[in-house]
Design a protein around this motif. Structure first.
Motif, PDB file in Angstrom:
ATOM      1  N   VAL A 200      49.137  42.176  35.416  1.00  7.78           N
ATOM      2  CA  VAL A 200      48.389  43.401  35.691  1.00  7.78           C
ATOM      3  C   VAL A 200      46.973  43.285  35.144  1.00  7.78           C
ATOM      4  O   VAL A 200      46.771  43.235  33.939  1.00  7.78           O
ATOM      5  CB  VAL A 200      49.081  44.647  35.096  1.00  7.78           C
ATOM      6  N   PRO A 201      45.974  43.193  36.056  1.00 10.33           N
ATOM      7  CA  PRO A 201      44.585  43.188  35.603  1.00 10.33           C
ATOM      8  C   PRO A 201      44.112  44.606  35.324  1.00 10.33           C
ATOM      9  O   PRO A 201      44.541  45.552  35.989  1.00 10.33           O
ATOM     10  CB  PRO A 201      43.821  42.605  36.805  1.00 10.33           C
TER      11      PRO A 201
ATOM     12  N   VAL B 174      39.825  42.246  32.920  1.00 16.54           N
ATOM     13  CA  VAL B 174      38.853  41.783  33.918  1.00 16.54           C
ATOM     14  C   VAL B 174      37.588  42.644  33.920  1.00 16.54           C
ATOM     15  O   VAL B 174      36.904  42.765  34.927  1.00 16.54           O
ATOM     16  CB  VAL B 174      39.470  41.741  35.342  1.00 16.54           C
ATOM     17  N   ILE B 175      37.301  43.240  32.776  1.00 18.30           N
ATOM     18  CA  ILE B 175      36.080  44.049  32.687  1.00 18.30           C
ATOM     19  C   ILE B 175      34.873  43.106  32.571  1.00 18.30           C
ATOM     20  O   ILE B 175      35.030  41.939  32.167  1.00 18.30           O
ATOM     21  CB  ILE B 175      36.162  45.010  31.474  1.00 18.30           C
ATOM     22  N   ILE B 176      33.682  43.593  32.929  1.00 19.05           N
ATOM     23  CA  ILE B 176      32.477  42.760  32.793  1.00 19.05           C
ATOM     24  C   ILE B 176      32.218  42.446  31.311  1.00 19.05           C
ATOM     25  O   ILE B 176      32.577  43.241  30.437  1.00 19.05           O
ATOM     26  CB  ILE B 176      31.222  43.428  33.419  1.00 19.05           C
TER      27      ILE B 176
ATOM     28  N   LYS C 105      36.087  37.627  38.016  1.00 22.25           N
ATOM     29  CA  LYS C 105      37.268  37.438  37.165  1.00 22.25           C
ATOM     30  C   LYS C 105      38.528  37.877  37.900  1.00 22.25           C
ATOM     31  O   LYS C 105      39.569  37.236  37.820  1.00 22.25           O
ATOM     32  CB  LYS C 105      37.147  38.276  35.873  1.00 22.25           C
ATOM     33  N   LEU C 106      38.424  38.998  38.616  1.00 23.11           N
ATOM     34  CA  LEU C 106      39.597  39.509  39.330  1.00 23.11           C
ATOM     35  C   LEU C 106      39.985  38.552  40.460  1.00 23.11           C
ATOM     36  O   LEU C 106      41.168  38.236  40.633  1.00 23.11           O
ATOM     37  CB  LEU C 106      39.303  40.908  39.882  1.00 23.11           C
TER      38      LEU C 106
ATOM     39  N   ALA D 181      34.029  47.801  45.676  1.00 24.02           N
ATOM     40  CA  ALA D 181      34.144  46.340  45.748  1.00 24.02           C
ATOM     41  C   ALA D 181      35.541  45.871  45.334  1.00 24.02           C
ATOM     42  O   ALA D 181      36.105  44.948  45.926  1.00 24.02           O
ATOM     43  CB  ALA D 181      33.079  45.685  44.876  1.00 24.02           C
ATOM     44  N   VAL D 182      36.107  46.541  44.342  1.00 22.45           N
ATOM     45  CA  VAL D 182      37.482  46.203  43.936  1.00 22.45           C
ATOM     46  C   VAL D 182      38.432  46.501  45.094  1.00 22.45           C
ATOM     47  O   VAL D 182      39.336  45.726  45.403  1.00 22.45           O
ATOM     48  CB  VAL D 182      37.907  47.006  42.674  1.00 22.45           C
TER      49      VAL D 182
END
Ligand code: F0G
Length: 456
Positions: free
Chosen positions: A117-118, A140-142, A162-163, A199-200
Motif C-alpha cells: 500500500v503506497p 511515496v510522498i515527494i 516513486k509511485l 496525476a495520481v
C-alpha cells in the motif's frame, strides 16, 4: 479587516484550570514525561490534538436534541449519508466510531497478506491497520515533505515517479489501493494539489488501482488549493472539495477533525462490493451499519458540522489562526515546519535542540518542557510516534522530529495563541540547558500513546 477574524461569537464558556510549576513537575513525573498520560485537569491550554476537541455550534447542539436513537435505521444516519454524498460525492456510507474504525474496515476488506500500500507519508493508525492486515507500506510522498525547510506549496504531493516505480516493481495486482491523505498530518498538515491528485488518478487508472483518500482534513486541503493553485482563486471550497474527491474511489474519515464534532467517523466508497463487505464487517467491530458506534445524535451533529465547516469564512479563520501563531514564532526565529499547515504548528525539535541526538527524544523532550513552562500540552511526532519496523523490529528514524502544537477548531482565542507563542519562546531561551529523555516503558502497539520516559 483581519482576513481571518472568526465568523462566530462565544455563547458558552468552559473555565480553565491554572497550575503552579511544582504541580506541573509532579503531574509530568506521574505521566512518565508523556503528554498523552497527563490528566486534562492539569492542562491549561490543550494543544495535544485537534481531534474531537472542537467546539460545536448552537445549531449542532440543537441537532443533538434530534437524535433518533433507534438501533436500526436511525433518521440521523440517513441525514449523514445524504450530507456526505452531497458534500464529498461518494455513493455509499458505512459509519464507524472514529477514523481508525474505518481504516480497519478498509484494510481488512481490501488488503491480503503480501499486498503493498503506497501512501503520501503515513498516519500512525492508518499504517498500523494496513500492516496489521498484511500489507507493506510504501512512502511515496515527494522528498520536500521530509524537509522542514522546504517552502514547496504542496508538500503533501505524491511523487508520481516513486509511485510508478513501485507499480513496476511489485505489480499492480499486488496494490489493492493507493492511500492519499489530504492534508498530510505527519508532514506538518501539508496540502496536496488538485493537479497532483489528478496525476495520481491518471497513473493508477491505467493500472486499475483504486484511490482511497484519508479525507480527515480534506476541507482544509481545499482552502490551500483555493489560495495556492492556479485556476481555483475564486472557487468556493465546496466546489473544490467535490472536484478533489471525484478523483478518488472513496475515503476514510475521522469525523473528529474537519466535521467539527467530538466523536465519529466513516468509510465512504463508490464500490458496491467494498460497500457490501464493509457493511457486513462493521457489525462485528463497530455496531449496526446505520450507527457504526455513533449515537444517533452524534451523526446529526456531524451532518450539521460538515456543512458548517464548508463555509469559506470559517475555514479562512480556522487556518488563519494557525498562521497567526506561526507569525509570532517566526519573529523570534523559532524553528518550525514551513509553510504553516492547516491544523497545527510543528516545532522542529532537531533545530530547537541541535545538541540532542534523536535517541534522546528531542520532540518528546520539547513537549515535556513546554508543559513544565506553562501547562500547555503538545504532542511528539518524531521517533517515538514512528515506532518500529513491523518486520525487522528496528526503530524507524524519521527525518522529521517534531513537536506539534495542534489547534482545536473554534476553541481558543488570539490571546491564547499569544500565551502559547510566549511560552515556546521561553523554552527556546533556555534550550541549551535541556538534556533529553530515555524511554523506560515501551508498549507493543502505537507506543507513543502510553510510553513512559525519565529525564537523562
Ligand atoms: N487519519 C489522520 C490524518 C488523522 O490525523 C487521524 C487522527 C486519523 C486518521 C485517525 O482518526 O483518531 O478518529 O481514529 N489523528 C489524531 C491526531 C488522533 O491527533 O492527529 P481517529
Amino acid at each position: 479587516r483581519r482576513s481571518w477574524a472568526e465568523p462566530y461569537r462565544i455563547k458558552m464558556v468552559e473555565p480553565l484550570h491554572m497550575t503552579t510549576r511544582e504541580e506541573r513537575e509532579q503531574a509530568l513525573a506521574e505521566a512518565g514525561f508523556n503528554t498523552f498520560l497527563l490528566r486534562s485537569r492539569d492542562v491549561y491550554i490543550d494543544l495535544l490534538t485537534d481531534s474531537g476537541t472542537n467546539a460545536m455550534s448552537d445549531r449542532q447542539w440543537a441537532g443533538i436534541m434530534l437524535g433518533d436513537e433507534a438501533y436500526a435505521g436511525s433518521e440521523n444516519f440517513y441525514r449523514l449519508e445524504e450530507t456526505v454524498r452531497e458534500c464529498y460525492g461518494w455513493k455509499y456510507l458505512v459509519p464507524t466510531h472514529q477514523g481508525r474504525g474505518a481504516e480497519n474496515l478498509l484494510s481488512q476488506s481490501l488488503i491480503t497478506p503480501g499486498s503493498h500500500v503506497p501512501g503520501n507519508m503515513y498516519f500512525t493508525t492508518t499504517r498500523f491497520h494496513q500492516e496489521h492486515a498484511g500489507a507493506t507500506f510504501h512512502d511515496v510522498i515527494i522528498d520536500e515533505a521530509h524537509d522542514s525547510h522546504s517552502l514547496h506549496p504542496f508538500k503533501g504531493n505524491v511523487d508520481i515517479d516513486k509511485l510508478a516505480a513501485l507499480i513496476d516493481e511489485v505489480g499492480a495486482d499486488r496494490i489493492p489501493y493507493v492511500c492519499v491523505a489530504a492534508t498530510v498530518n505527519m508532514a506538518g498538515g501539508q496540502p496536496i494539489s488538485m493537479a497532483n491528485l489528478r496525476a495520481v488518478r491518471e497513473l493508477t487508472s491505467r493500472h486499475g488501482i483504486p484511490i482511497y483518500l484519508d479525507a480527515t482534513r480534506a476541507m482544509e486541503n481545499a482552502l490551500f488549493i483555493q489560495e495556492r493553485e492556479e485556476g481555483y482563486a475564486g472557487e468556493p471550497i465546496t466546489d473544490i472539495l467535490r472536484e478533489f474527491c471525484s478523483y478518488s474511489d472513496g475515503a476514510t474519515m475521522s469525523g473528529k477533525k474537519d466535521p467539527l464534532v467530538n466523536i465519529g467517523g466513516w468509510l465512504s466508497t463508490n464500490d458496491r462490493d467494498l460497500y457490501e463487505e464493509a457493511r457486513n464487517l462493521v457489525v462485528v467491530y463497530e455496531g449496526l451499519h446505520t450507527y457504526g458506534g455513533m449515537a444517533g445524535r452524534d451523526m446529526e451533529a456531524m451532518a450539521i458540522g460538515i456543512r458548517e465547516a464548508l463555509d469559506d469564512d470559517y475555514m479562512k479563520s480556522r487556518v488563519g489562526q494557525v498562521r497567526y501563531l506561526g507569525m509570532l514564532l517566526e519573529q523570534w526565529g523559532i524553528p518550525f515546519v514551513k509553510p504553516v499547515g492547516g491544523h497545527a504548528i510543528f516545532l522542529d525539535a532537531r533545530d530547537f535542540y541541535p545538541h540532542l541526538d534523536q535517541d534522546q527524544y528531542p520532540a518528546q523532550t520539547l513537549a515535556a518542557e513546554l508543559y513544565l513552562e506553562s501547562g500547555i500540552r503538545s504532542m511528539e511526532r518524531g521517533i517515538v510516534s514512528a515506532g518500529r519496523d513491523a518486520v525487522t523490529g528496528e526503530n524507524h528514524r524519521p527525518k522529521l522530529e517534531l513537536t506539534r502544537l495542534t489547534i482545536p477548531r473554534r476553541v481558543y482565542t488570539q490571546a491564547h495563541m499569544d500565551v502559547v507563542a510566549e511560552s515556546v519562546k521561553a523554552c527556546f531561551d533556555h534550550r541549551d540547558s535541556v538534556r533529553g529523555l530515555k524511554m523506560v516503558y515501551e508498549p507493543r502497539y502505537l507506543r507513543f500513546f502510553q510510553a513512559r520516559f525519565e529525564p537523562l
